[in-house]
Design a protein around this motif. Structure first.
Motif, PDB file in Angstrom:
ATOM      1  N   TYR A 101       0.840  -1.202   0.000  1.00  0.00           N
ATOM      2  CA  TYR A 101       0.000   0.000   0.000  1.00  0.00           C
ATOM      3  C   TYR A 101       0.876   1.254   0.000  1.00  0.00           C
ATOM      4  CZ  TYR A 101      -3.154   3.540   2.025  1.00  0.00           C
ATOM      5  OH  TYR A 101      -3.867   4.679   2.277  1.00  0.00           O
ATOM      6  N   GLU A 102       1.871   1.282   0.863  1.00  0.00           N
ATOM      7  CA  GLU A 102       2.758   2.438   0.921  1.00  0.00           C
ATOM      8  C   GLU A 102       3.540   2.601  -0.379  1.00  0.00           C
ATOM      9  OE1 GLU A 102       3.866   3.347   5.544  1.00  0.00           O
ATOM     10  OE2 GLU A 102       5.252   2.076   4.420  1.00  0.00           O
ATOM     11  N   ALA A 103       4.049   1.484  -0.919  1.00  0.00           N
ATOM     12  CA  ALA A 103       4.830   1.562  -2.147  1.00  0.00           C
ATOM     13  C   ALA A 103       4.008   2.164  -3.284  1.00  0.00           C
ATOM     14  CB  ALA A 103       5.331   0.174  -2.536  1.00  0.00           C
ATOM     15  N   HIS A 104       2.725   1.807  -3.346  1.00  0.00           N
ATOM     16  CA  HIS A 104       1.858   2.388  -4.372  1.00  0.00           C
ATOM     17  C   HIS A 104       1.802   3.903  -4.247  1.00  0.00           C
ATOM     18  CE1 HIS A 104      -1.593   3.094  -6.992  1.00  0.00           C
ATOM     19  NE2 HIS A 104      -2.071   3.851  -6.022  1.00  0.00           N
ATOM     20  N   TRP A 105       1.637   4.392  -3.029  1.00  0.00           N
ATOM     21  CA  TRP A 105       1.495   5.832  -2.847  1.00  0.00           C
ATOM     22  C   TRP A 105       2.828   6.560  -2.954  1.00  0.00           C
ATOM     23  CZ3 TRP A 105      -2.849   7.599  -4.059  1.00  0.00           C
ATOM     24  CH2 TRP A 105      -4.017   6.895  -3.791  1.00  0.00           C
ATOM     25  N   PHE A 106       3.922   5.892  -2.639  1.00  0.00           N
ATOM     26  CA  PHE A 106       5.231   6.496  -2.924  1.00  0.00           C
ATOM     27  C   PHE A 106       5.377   6.706  -4.427  1.00  0.00           C
ATOM     28  CE2 PHE A 106       7.301   4.349   1.038  1.00  0.00           C
ATOM     29  CZ  PHE A 106       6.666   5.269   1.856  1.00  0.00           C
ATOM     30  N   GLY A 107       4.978   5.670  -5.189  1.00  0.00           N
ATOM     31  CA  GLY A 107       5.036   5.800  -6.641  1.00  0.00           C
ATOM     32  C   GLY A 107       4.123   6.901  -7.153  1.00  0.00           C
ATOM     33  N   ASP A 108       2.947   7.007  -6.561  1.00  0.00           N
ATOM     34  CA  ASP A 108       2.018   8.065  -6.967  1.00  0.00           C
ATOM     35  C   ASP A 108       2.622   9.443  -6.704  1.00  0.00           C
ATOM     36  OD1 ASP A 108      -0.886   8.850  -7.689  1.00  0.00           O
ATOM     37  OD2 ASP A 108      -0.551   9.879  -5.779  1.00  0.00           O
ATOM     38  N   ALA A 109       3.302   9.591  -5.581  1.00  0.00           N
ATOM     39  CA  ALA A 109       3.947  10.874  -5.279  1.00  0.00           C
ATOM     40  C   ALA A 109       5.042  11.181  -6.291  1.00  0.00           C
ATOM     41  CB  ALA A 109       4.524  10.834  -3.864  1.00  0.00           C
ATOM     42  N   LEU A 110       5.808  10.175  -6.682  1.00  0.00           N
ATOM     43  CA  LEU A 110       6.859  10.386  -7.675  1.00  0.00           C
ATOM     44  C   LEU A 110       6.270  10.761  -9.028  1.00  0.00           C
ATOM     45  CD1 LEU A 110       9.259   7.455  -6.719  1.00  0.00           C
ATOM     46  CD2 LEU A 110       9.673   9.900  -6.397  1.00  0.00           C
ATOM     47  N   THR A 111       5.115  10.195  -9.360  1.00  0.00           N
ATOM     48  CA  THR A 111       4.440  10.572 -10.601  1.00  0.00           C
ATOM     49  C   THR A 111       4.034  12.039 -10.561  1.00  0.00           C
ATOM     50  OG1 THR A 111       3.605   8.328 -10.966  1.00  0.00           O
ATOM     51  CG2 THR A 111       2.450  10.106 -12.085  1.00  0.00           C
TER      52      THR A 111
END
Length: 282
Positions: free
Chosen positions: A76-86
């Motif tokens: 779950y966290e990894a998904h949102w880290f990726g979203d922040a990088l996007t």
């Protein structure tokens, strides 16, 4: 590697790091094109956890409630880290890769193969999986650390927050990996074999090798000291000295390693073969 008290999984699950877009400071900041591409590369690694989890959750690892609870929140966290990088780097083209027949077969039947491997190696494989993610986290964090140094101040602050989350995750992986490697010779031998056969960072084999090479070049150029630093951390893990995983990655980024025979695992060359079967030692 491990802390004096066990990682508090219950506290971690109760307070995960979720959506970050509304609190990011660097959205819209001008970034060099190669740095933005490198951040998008890391974003794809962060949001590409599904394939790895599909392999892990067909093994005995899914029977460990503590690890499964952690991995659910970690994904779950990894998904949102990726979203922040996007949000920081902006959307960009996703490199296409022409996958050969062998690669497609590995992808399709990977979970089935892993289930068979798990039946052979038992709990030793769980320790290997935790070690894989620990090493991968170190590599990704090194990439983000360098991006933080190259980025404007507002973007650097956002990347620092993501790195704090990765560091928290690494505490669990370090504790779990170190415990398994310390108490299980089978885990140590299996870890040496499997880590050396991986393409790093995890998921790089799902992209053209040029994408990994480009990201590393944009961030580090000819500097290889970062790779040596991560390799020293790997060397400090029980039974894993001398693998030089990251220096090999820098030499041949994105390329699948050739199968090689390992020495220096603590077994004399003249001794009987080591049986790496189901391991129940902790």
């Amino acid at each position: 590697m491990s802390s004096t008290s066990p990682f508090d999984v219950a506290a971690y699950v109760r307070a995960p790091l979720g959506p970050m877009r509304e609190t990011l400071q660097g959205v819209g900041a001008a970034l060099p094109a190669d740095l933005a591409d490198a951040l998008r590369y890391v974003q794809r690694r962060a949001q590409g956890t599904g394939s790895w989890l599909s392999h892990v959750l067909v093994t005995a690892t899914h029977k460990d409630a503590r690890i499964t609870a952690f991995l659910s929140t970690w994904a779950y966290e990894a998904h949102w880290f990726g979203d922040a990088l996007t949000a920081i780097a902006g959307a960009g083209p996703v490199p296409a890769i022409r996958r050969g027949v062998a690669a497609r077969i590995r992808t399709r039947f990977g979970p089935l193969r892993e289930a068979v491997v798990a039946n052979l190696h038992g709990r030793a494989l769980t320790g290997v999986q935790m070690t894989e993610r620990l090493v991968d986290g170190w590599i990704v964090d090194a990439m983000l650390e360098r991006a933080q140094q190259l980025a404007p101040g507002a973007v650097a602050a956002d990347l620092a927050r993501i790195r704090e989350g990765i560091a928290r995750q690494a505490q669990f992986f370090a504790e779990s990996a170190t415990d398994a490697l310390t108490h299980s010779r089978a885990a140590r031998v299996l870890a040496r074999r499997r880590l050396a056969m991986r393409t790093w960072p995890i998921g790089a084999d799902h992209e053209p090798a040029a994408a990994t090479a480009s990201a590393l070049q944009a961030l580090f150029g000819a500097d290889r000291s970062w790779a040596a630093a991560v390799d020293r951390r790997i060397d400090a893990l029980p039974g894993l000295a001398g693998l030089q995983l990251v220096r090999r990655t820098v030499r041949k980024p994105g390329r699948r390693p050739l199968r090689i025979t390992f020495r220096g695992t603590g077994r004399p060359r003249s001794s009987a073969p080591l049986h790496v079967g189901k391991d129940v030692a902790r």
